[in-house]
Design a protein around this motif. Structure first.
Motif, PDB file in Angstrom:
ATOM      1  N   ARG A   2       0.756  -0.967   0.072  1.00 29.03           N
ATOM      2  CA  ARG A   2       0.488   0.133  -0.404  1.00 29.03           C
ATOM      3  C   ARG A   2       0.936   1.403   0.080  1.00 29.03           C
ATOM      4  NH1 ARG A   2      -4.406   1.045   4.561  1.00 29.03           N
ATOM      5  NH2 ARG A   2      -2.209   0.991   5.767  1.00 29.03           N
ATOM      6  N   ASN A   3       2.240   1.086   0.956  1.00 31.85           N
ATOM      7  CA  ASN A   3       2.996   2.351   0.737  1.00 31.85           C
ATOM      8  C   ASN A   3       3.558   2.669  -0.189  1.00 31.85           C
ATOM      9  OD1 ASN A   3       2.221   3.247   3.526  1.00 31.85           O
ATOM     10  ND2 ASN A   3       3.789   1.789   3.854  1.00 31.85           N
ATOM     11  N   ALA A   8       3.818   5.800  -5.004  1.00 26.92           N
ATOM     12  CA  ALA A   8       3.797   6.313  -6.900  1.00 26.92           C
ATOM     13  C   ALA A   8       3.245   6.960  -7.451  1.00 26.92           C
ATOM     14  CB  ALA A   8       3.447   4.879  -7.569  1.00 26.92           C
ATOM     15  N   ALA A   9       1.905   6.753  -6.479  1.00 19.73           N
ATOM     16  CA  ALA A   9       1.450   8.311  -6.865  1.00 19.73           C
ATOM     17  C   ALA A   9       1.464   9.638  -6.501  1.00 19.73           C
ATOM     18  CB  ALA A   9      -0.202   8.452  -5.749  1.00 19.73           C
ATOM     19  N   LEU A  10       2.341   9.773  -5.301  1.00 19.35           N
ATOM     20  CA  LEU A  10       3.335  10.918  -4.988  1.00 19.35           C
ATOM     21  C   LEU A  10       3.844  11.200  -6.159  1.00 19.35           C
ATOM     22  CD1 LEU A  10       3.206  11.109  -1.074  1.00 19.35           C
ATOM     23  CD2 LEU A  10       2.144  12.367  -2.426  1.00 19.35           C
ATOM     24  N   GLU A  50      -5.680   5.371  -0.339  1.00 22.60           N
ATOM     25  CA  GLU A  50      -6.115   3.851  -0.134  1.00 22.60           C
ATOM     26  C   GLU A  50      -6.499   3.919   1.662  1.00 22.60           C
ATOM     27  OE1 GLU A  50      -3.080   1.094  -1.253  1.00 22.60           O
ATOM     28  OE2 GLU A  50      -3.100   1.811  -3.956  1.00 22.60           O
ATOM     29  N   GLY A  51      -6.821   4.699   1.329  1.00 24.80           N
ATOM     30  CA  GLY A  51      -7.472   5.020   3.195  1.00 24.80           C
ATOM     31  C   GLY A  51      -6.494   5.842   3.825  1.00 24.80           C
ATOM     32  N   GLN A  52      -5.450   6.459   3.608  1.00 25.18           N
ATOM     33  CA  GLN A  52      -4.003   6.673   4.464  1.00 25.18           C
ATOM     34  C   GLN A  52      -4.682   8.984   3.497  1.00 25.18           C
ATOM     35  OE1 GLN A  52      -0.275   3.863   3.442  1.00 25.18           O
ATOM     36  NE2 GLN A  52      -0.265   4.586   6.046  1.00 25.18           N
ATOM     37  N   LYS A  53      -4.262   9.106   4.950  1.00 24.95           N
ATOM     38  CA  LYS A  53      -4.424  10.665   4.694  1.00 24.95           C
ATOM     39  C   LYS A  53      -3.123  11.142   4.199  1.00 24.95           C
ATOM     40  CE  LYS A  53      -8.246  12.295   6.295  1.00 24.95           C
ATOM     41  NZ  LYS A  53      -9.065  13.121   5.568  1.00 24.95           N
ATOM     42  N   VAL A  71       3.336  11.187   4.636  1.00 27.37           N
ATOM     43  CA  VAL A  71       1.411  10.436   4.933  1.00 27.37           C
ATOM     44  C   VAL A  71       1.408   9.493   6.263  1.00 27.37           C
ATOM     45  CG1 VAL A  71       1.265   7.990   3.780  1.00 27.37           C
ATOM     46  CG2 VAL A  71       2.490   9.252   2.159  1.00 27.37           C
ATOM     47  N   MET A  72       0.190   9.847   6.962  1.00 29.93           N
ATOM     48  CA  MET A  72      -0.090   9.306   7.811  1.00 29.93           C
ATOM     49  C   MET A  72      -0.589   7.814   7.934  1.00 29.93           C
ATOM     50  SD  MET A  72      -0.096  12.441   9.692  1.00 29.93           S
ATOM     51  CE  MET A  72      -0.750  12.195  10.776  1.00 29.93           C
ATOM     52  N   ALA A  73      -0.250   7.675   9.615  1.00 25.99           N
ATOM     53  CA  ALA A  73      -0.686   6.244   9.188  1.00 25.99           C
ATOM     54  C   ALA A  73      -1.090   6.363  11.161  1.00 25.99           C
ATOM     55  CB  ALA A  73       0.859   5.237   9.477  1.00 25.99           C
TER      56      ALA A  73
END
Length: 103
Positions: A2-3, A8-10, A50-53, A71-73
């Protein structure tokens, strides 16, 4: 996995800017307020990937700017990256070790 998708999106969102090493201050595990305090203002942009802010700050002009992404967890910072102009990013502590290459 997921990360990897988030990074990749960033990376696609930041094409054309040189990534910077943000190791001067390690924010991993800290609350978002640590970065807000360092930069002096709240994020300019907020997304959920994907669910992460994902929070983004932008300073400067289109030809010379610095972008910082967090990116937050949950309630703490998982990863962060900076990209952009060395002189501008350096003013905000978003620079350690200089440019590492291009996306």
């Amino acid at each position: 996995m997921r990360n990897l998708a988030i990074l990749a999106a960033l990376a696609l969102a930041g094409c054309g800017l040189a990534p910077l090493n943000l190791g001067a201050t390690n924010y991993k595990g800290q609350p978002l307020s640590a970065v807000v305090t360092k930069l002096g203002w709240p994020p300019d942009e907020t997304q959920t990937i994907e669910g992460q802010k994902v929070y983004t700050w932008t300073v400067g002009q289109s030809t010379q700017q610095c972008k910082v992404r967090v990116v937050m967890a949950g309630d703490v910072i998982d990863t962060y990256e900076g990209s952009g102009d060395v002189n501008i990013c350096g003013q905000y502590g978003a620079l350690s070790g200089g440019l590492k290459g291009y996306y």
